[in-house]
Scaffold this motif. Structure first.
Motif, short mmCIF file in Angstrom:
data_model
loop_
_atom_site.label_atom_id
_atom_site.label_comp_id
_atom_site.label_asym_id
_atom_site.label_seq_id
_atom_site.Cartn_x
_atom_site.Cartn_y
_atom_site.Cartn_z
N THR A 10 0.80 -1.22 0.04
CA THR A 10 0.05 0.18 -0.25
C THR A 10 0.76 1.19 -0.17
OG1 THR A 10 -1.73 -0.99 1.24
CG2 THR A 10 -1.90 1.23 1.17
N SER A 11 0.70 2.29 -0.75
CA SER A 11 1.16 3.48 -0.98
C SER A 11 1.00 4.44 0.36
CB SER A 11 0.75 4.34 -2.04
OG SER A 11 1.51 5.47 -2.00
N VAL A 12 1.83 4.73 1.14
CA VAL A 12 1.72 5.83 2.24
C VAL A 12 2.24 7.00 2.19
CG1 VAL A 12 1.51 3.46 3.72
CG2 VAL A 12 3.86 4.56 3.45
N GLY A 13 2.71 7.46 1.01
CA GLY A 13 3.32 8.68 0.69
C GLY A 13 2.60 9.80 0.77
N SER A 14 3.16 11.00 0.31
CA SER A 14 2.18 12.39 0.50
C SER A 14 1.03 12.19 -0.59
CB SER A 14 3.33 13.31 0.11
OG SER A 14 2.63 14.56 -0.18
N ARG A 15 -0.15 12.67 -0.04
CA ARG A 15 -1.39 12.81 -1.14
C ARG A 15 -1.01 14.04 -1.95
NH1 ARG A 15 -5.90 11.67 3.37
NH2 ARG A 15 -5.57 9.50 3.72
N ALA A 16 -0.36 15.08 -1.54
CA ALA A 16 -0.18 15.99 -2.41
C ALA A 16 0.61 15.82 -3.43
CB ALA A 16 0.36 17.36 -1.48
N VAL A 17 1.80 15.05 -3.22
CA VAL A 17 2.70 14.86 -4.18
C VAL A 17 2.04 13.51 -5.32
CG1 VAL A 17 4.78 13.20 -4.81
CG2 VAL A 17 4.65 15.01 -2.98
N ARG A 18 1.05 12.69 -4.71
CA ARG A 18 0.38 11.84 -5.55
C ARG A 18 -0.84 12.39 -6.27
NH1 ARG A 18 -1.02 5.89 -5.15
NH2 ARG A 18 -2.64 5.90 -6.62
N GLU A 19 -1.27 13.65 -5.88
CA GLU A 19 -2.32 14.52 -6.72
C GLU A 19 -1.73 15.18 -7.81
OE1 GLU A 19 -4.49 16.42 -3.53
OE2 GLU A 19 -5.45 14.66 -2.97
N ALA A 20 -0.57 15.68 -7.51
CA ALA A 20 0.41 16.58 -8.22
C ALA A 20 0.76 15.66 -9.62
CB ALA A 20 1.36 17.20 -7.75
N ILE A 21 1.24 14.56 -9.35
CA ILE A 21 1.61 13.75 -10.16
C ILE A 21 0.27 13.17 -11.15
CG2 ILE A 21 2.36 11.29 -10.84
CD1 ILE A 21 4.28 11.52 -8.15
N GLU A 22 -0.69 12.91 -10.62
CA GLU A 22 -1.90 12.51 -11.02
C GLU A 22 -2.49 13.61 -12.26
OE1 GLU A 22 -3.88 9.21 -8.15
OE2 GLU A 22 -4.33 11.18 -7.85
N ARG A 23 -2.44 14.80 -11.46
CA ARG A 23 -2.78 16.15 -12.33
C ARG A 23 -1.88 16.40 -13.70
NH1 ARG A 23 -2.51 19.10 -8.30
NH2 ARG A 23 -0.77 20.22 -8.99
N THR A 24 -0.43 16.52 -13.26
CA THR A 24 0.38 16.90 -14.27
C THR A 24 0.90 15.74 -15.15
OG1 THR A 24 2.30 16.70 -12.85
CG2 THR A 24 1.12 18.71 -12.94
N GLN A 25 0.95 14.40 -14.87
CA GLN A 25 1.26 13.16 -15.62
C GLN A 25 2.75 13.33 -16.08
OE1 GLN A 25 -0.70 10.12 -16.13
NE2 GLN A 25 -1.11 11.17 -14.18
N PRO A 26 3.74 13.61 -15.22
CA PRO A 26 5.18 13.66 -15.81
C PRO A 26 5.37 12.10 -16.31
CG PRO A 26 5.21 13.78 -13.53
CD PRO A 26 3.96 13.89 -13.94
N LEU A 27 6.44 12.08 -17.02
CA LEU A 27 7.07 10.85 -17.60
C LEU A 27 7.40 9.83 -16.39
CD1 LEU A 27 7.83 8.94 -20.05
CD2 LEU A 27 10.05 10.18 -20.03
N LEU A 28 8.29 10.34 -15.55
CA LEU A 28 8.85 9.56 -14.61
C LEU A 28 8.69 10.25 -13.22
CD1 LEU A 28 10.49 7.05 -13.98
CD2 LEU A 28 12.46 8.30 -14.51
#
Length: 81
Positions: A10-28
């Motif tokens: 289970t992912s336990v990382g930062s929700r803010a970081v996850r949301e930023a990744i989901e919103r901006t969709q960087p390559l890596l």
């Protein structure tokens, strides 16, 4: 998320970081924290890798990522030393 041994984790990382990744969709996304298991996960088109080093045990991990122009991430591998 599946760790390098194939176990479901289970992912336990930062929700803010996850949301930023989901919103901006960087390559890596390259991430890490001292006490987390090594794992990789796709969030949309973004490959997120956490090598999961264990500094207290003297284990340093990293990731080798093969990226091809116009094709994105072709393959990746977690290494340790």
């Amino acid at each position: 998320m599946v760790d390098v041994s194939g176990l479901q984790v289970t992912s336990v990382g930062s929700r803010a970081v996850r949301e930023a990744i989901e919103r901006t969709q960087p390559l890596l996304g390259l991430h890490g924290h001292v006490h987390e298991s090594p794992a990789g996960e796709k969030l949309g088109r973004t490959l997120c890798i956490n090598p999961g080093s264990e500094y207290a045990d003297g284990v340093l991990r990293g990731a080798i990522v093969d990226i091809e122009r116009d094709k994105g991430v072709r393959r990746w591998q977690i290494v340790q030393g």
